[in-house]
Design a protein around this motif. Sequence first.
Motif, mmCIF file in Angstrom:
data_model
loop_
_atom_site.group_PDB
_atom_site.id
_atom_site.type_symbol
_atom_site.label_atom_id
_atom_site.label_comp_id
_atom_site.label_asym_id
_atom_site.label_seq_id
_atom_site.Cartn_x
_atom_site.Cartn_y
_atom_site.Cartn_z
ATOM 1 N N ALA A 22 0.823 -1.218 0.000
ATOM 2 C CA ALA A 22 0.000 0.000 0.000
ATOM 3 C C ALA A 22 0.852 1.261 0.000
ATOM 4 O O ALA A 22 0.558 2.209 -0.731
ATOM 5 C CB ALA A 22 -0.935 -0.002 1.207
ATOM 6 N N ILE A 23 1.901 1.271 0.791
ATOM 7 C CA ILE A 23 2.694 2.498 0.904
ATOM 8 C C ILE A 23 3.739 2.599 -0.195
ATOM 9 O O ILE A 23 3.819 3.601 -0.901
ATOM 10 C CB ILE A 23 3.322 2.604 2.308
ATOM 11 C CG1 ILE A 23 2.207 2.848 3.323
ATOM 12 C CG2 ILE A 23 4.373 3.710 2.359
ATOM 13 C CD1 ILE A 23 2.634 2.822 4.762
ATOM 14 N N SER A 24 4.547 1.574 -0.352
ATOM 15 C CA SER A 24 5.666 1.675 -1.295
ATOM 16 C C SER A 24 5.245 1.631 -2.754
ATOM 17 O O SER A 24 5.860 2.286 -3.591
ATOM 18 C CB SER A 24 6.667 0.549 -1.032
ATOM 19 O OG SER A 24 7.257 0.719 0.234
ATOM 20 N N PHE A 25 4.225 0.853 -3.051
ATOM 21 C CA PHE A 25 3.871 0.662 -4.452
ATOM 22 C C PHE A 25 2.571 1.346 -4.872
ATOM 23 O O PHE A 25 2.222 1.319 -6.044
ATOM 24 C CB PHE A 25 3.812 -0.843 -4.771
ATOM 25 C CG PHE A 25 5.143 -1.510 -4.587
ATOM 26 C CD1 PHE A 25 6.167 -1.302 -5.493
ATOM 27 C CD2 PHE A 25 5.383 -2.306 -3.482
ATOM 28 C CE1 PHE A 25 7.411 -1.895 -5.317
ATOM 29 C CE2 PHE A 25 6.622 -2.913 -3.297
ATOM 30 C CZ PHE A 25 7.635 -2.703 -4.216
ATOM 31 N N LEU A 41 7.270 19.027 -1.031
ATOM 32 C CA LEU A 41 6.143 18.577 -0.213
ATOM 33 C C LEU A 41 6.059 17.046 -0.214
ATOM 34 O O LEU A 41 5.884 16.423 0.833
ATOM 35 C CB LEU A 41 4.841 19.193 -0.717
ATOM 36 C CG LEU A 41 3.567 18.840 0.042
ATOM 37 C CD1 LEU A 41 3.679 19.258 1.507
ATOM 38 C CD2 LEU A 41 2.374 19.504 -0.616
ATOM 39 N N GLY A 42 6.198 16.450 -1.387
ATOM 40 C CA GLY A 42 6.168 14.993 -1.497
ATOM 41 C C GLY A 42 7.277 14.332 -0.692
ATOM 42 O O GLY A 42 7.059 13.314 -0.026
ATOM 43 N N LEU A 43 8.473 14.919 -0.757
ATOM 44 C CA LEU A 43 9.590 14.372 0.026
ATOM 45 C C LEU A 43 9.327 14.503 1.523
ATOM 46 O O LEU A 43 9.626 13.585 2.293
ATOM 47 C CB LEU A 43 10.894 15.071 -0.327
ATOM 48 C CG LEU A 43 11.522 14.715 -1.667
ATOM 49 C CD1 LEU A 43 12.740 15.590 -1.928
ATOM 50 C CD2 LEU A 43 11.892 13.249 -1.713
ATOM 51 N N GLY A 44 8.793 15.633 1.929
ATOM 52 C CA GLY A 44 8.481 15.822 3.347
ATOM 53 C C GLY A 44 7.460 14.816 3.841
ATOM 54 O O GLY A 44 7.614 14.227 4.916
ATOM 55 N N ILE A 45 6.424 14.607 3.063
ATOM 56 C CA ILE A 45 5.407 13.615 3.409
ATOM 57 C C ILE A 45 6.036 12.219 3.414
ATOM 58 O O ILE A 45 5.813 11.429 4.332
ATOM 59 C CB ILE A 45 4.220 13.673 2.428
ATOM 60 C CG1 ILE A 45 3.464 14.981 2.576
ATOM 61 C CG2 ILE A 45 3.283 12.479 2.627
ATOM 62 C CD1 ILE A 45 2.471 15.255 1.450
ATOM 63 N N PHE A 50 7.506 7.029 5.570
ATOM 64 C CA PHE A 50 8.450 5.914 5.615
ATOM 65 C C PHE A 50 9.054 5.720 6.997
ATOM 66 O O PHE A 50 9.364 4.597 7.386
ATOM 67 C CB PHE A 50 9.517 6.042 4.530
ATOM 68 C CG PHE A 50 9.045 5.472 3.229
ATOM 69 C CD1 PHE A 50 9.144 4.121 2.959
ATOM 70 C CD2 PHE A 50 8.437 6.289 2.289
ATOM 71 C CE1 PHE A 50 8.664 3.585 1.787
ATOM 72 C CE2 PHE A 50 7.959 5.760 1.098
ATOM 73 C CZ PHE A 50 8.079 4.406 0.848
ATOM 74 N N ARG A 51 9.200 6.788 7.766
ATOM 75 C CA ARG A 51 9.640 6.624 9.156
ATOM 76 C C ARG A 51 8.593 5.824 9.926
ATOM 77 O O ARG A 51 8.919 4.895 10.668
ATOM 78 C CB ARG A 51 9.886 7.978 9.806
ATOM 79 C CG ARG A 51 10.535 7.870 11.179
ATOM 80 C CD ARG A 51 10.865 9.215 11.807
ATOM 81 N NE ARG A 51 11.630 10.081 10.904
ATOM 82 C CZ ARG A 51 11.224 11.268 10.467
ATOM 83 N NH1 ARG A 51 10.066 11.759 10.845
ATOM 84 N NH2 ARG A 51 11.982 11.983 9.662
ATOM 85 N N ALA A 52 7.329 6.161 9.724
ATOM 86 C CA ALA A 52 6.248 5.430 10.394
ATOM 87 C C ALA A 52 6.175 3.983 9.906
ATOM 88 O O ALA A 52 6.009 3.053 10.712
ATOM 89 C CB ALA A 52 4.913 6.142 10.164
ATOM 90 N N VAL A 94 21.322 1.131 5.871
ATOM 91 C CA VAL A 94 22.261 1.368 4.765
ATOM 92 C C VAL A 94 21.678 2.290 3.696
ATOM 93 O O VAL A 94 22.352 3.205 3.232
ATOM 94 C CB VAL A 94 22.706 0.022 4.133
ATOM 95 C CG1 VAL A 94 23.610 0.241 2.936
ATOM 96 C CG2 VAL A 94 23.380 -0.869 5.176
ATOM 97 N N VAL A 95 20.434 2.053 3.292
ATOM 98 C CA VAL A 95 19.868 2.788 2.158
ATOM 99 C C VAL A 95 19.187 4.090 2.582
ATOM 100 O O VAL A 95 19.346 5.109 1.909
ATOM 101 C CB VAL A 95 18.895 1.893 1.350
ATOM 102 C CG1 VAL A 95 18.337 2.647 0.156
ATOM 103 C CG2 VAL A 95 19.592 0.619 0.900
ATOM 104 N N ARG A 96 18.461 4.069 3.682
ATOM 105 C CA ARG A 96 17.747 5.297 4.084
ATOM 106 C C ARG A 96 18.644 6.464 4.441
ATOM 107 O O ARG A 96 18.303 7.607 4.111
ATOM 108 C CB ARG A 96 16.775 5.006 5.229
ATOM 109 C CG ARG A 96 15.425 4.619 4.682
ATOM 110 C CD ARG A 96 14.223 4.861 5.530
ATOM 111 N NE ARG A 96 14.174 6.067 6.283
ATOM 112 C CZ ARG A 96 13.645 6.148 7.488
ATOM 113 N NH1 ARG A 96 13.163 5.089 8.074
ATOM 114 N NH2 ARG A 96 13.607 7.300 8.113
#
Length: 141
Positions: A22-25, A41-45, A50-52, A94-96
Amino acid sequence: MKSVAQHLMWFLPMLWLGMVLAISFLETPLKFRAPGVTTALGLGIGRIVFRALNTAESVLAVVLLAAAVVLGSPGGVWVWLGLAVGVLLVQVAVVRPPLSRRSDRVLAGEELPRSTAHYWYIGLEVVKVVVLIGLAIIVAP
């Protein structure tokens, strides 16, 4: 106690899978198509979401590990569960961090091309989807 643990071993990978799908795809690519949503705005959201997600995934992983211990799960379960937890750890540790540094720069006003870290994160999400399906199949009642 074992009955609860057995149900959790099947239910939680499916819940985790649903969250990732649901979130990633779904949410992530669509949010940038919404009217008025700028890259900043998209990056901030995305950072908040993604933290959640990663926090929820971590909680699910811990509960799954505990359930596997309670059940004395066989080796195959531990392999699939270890892969799921390992993918999550690589994504978070590593990636985040490079993605966060990049989004800091974009939010500060820099124009940057898409980073290869995004492709790594997406690739790991695909692997995680396969692994969570594998885990659910191997523990299915």
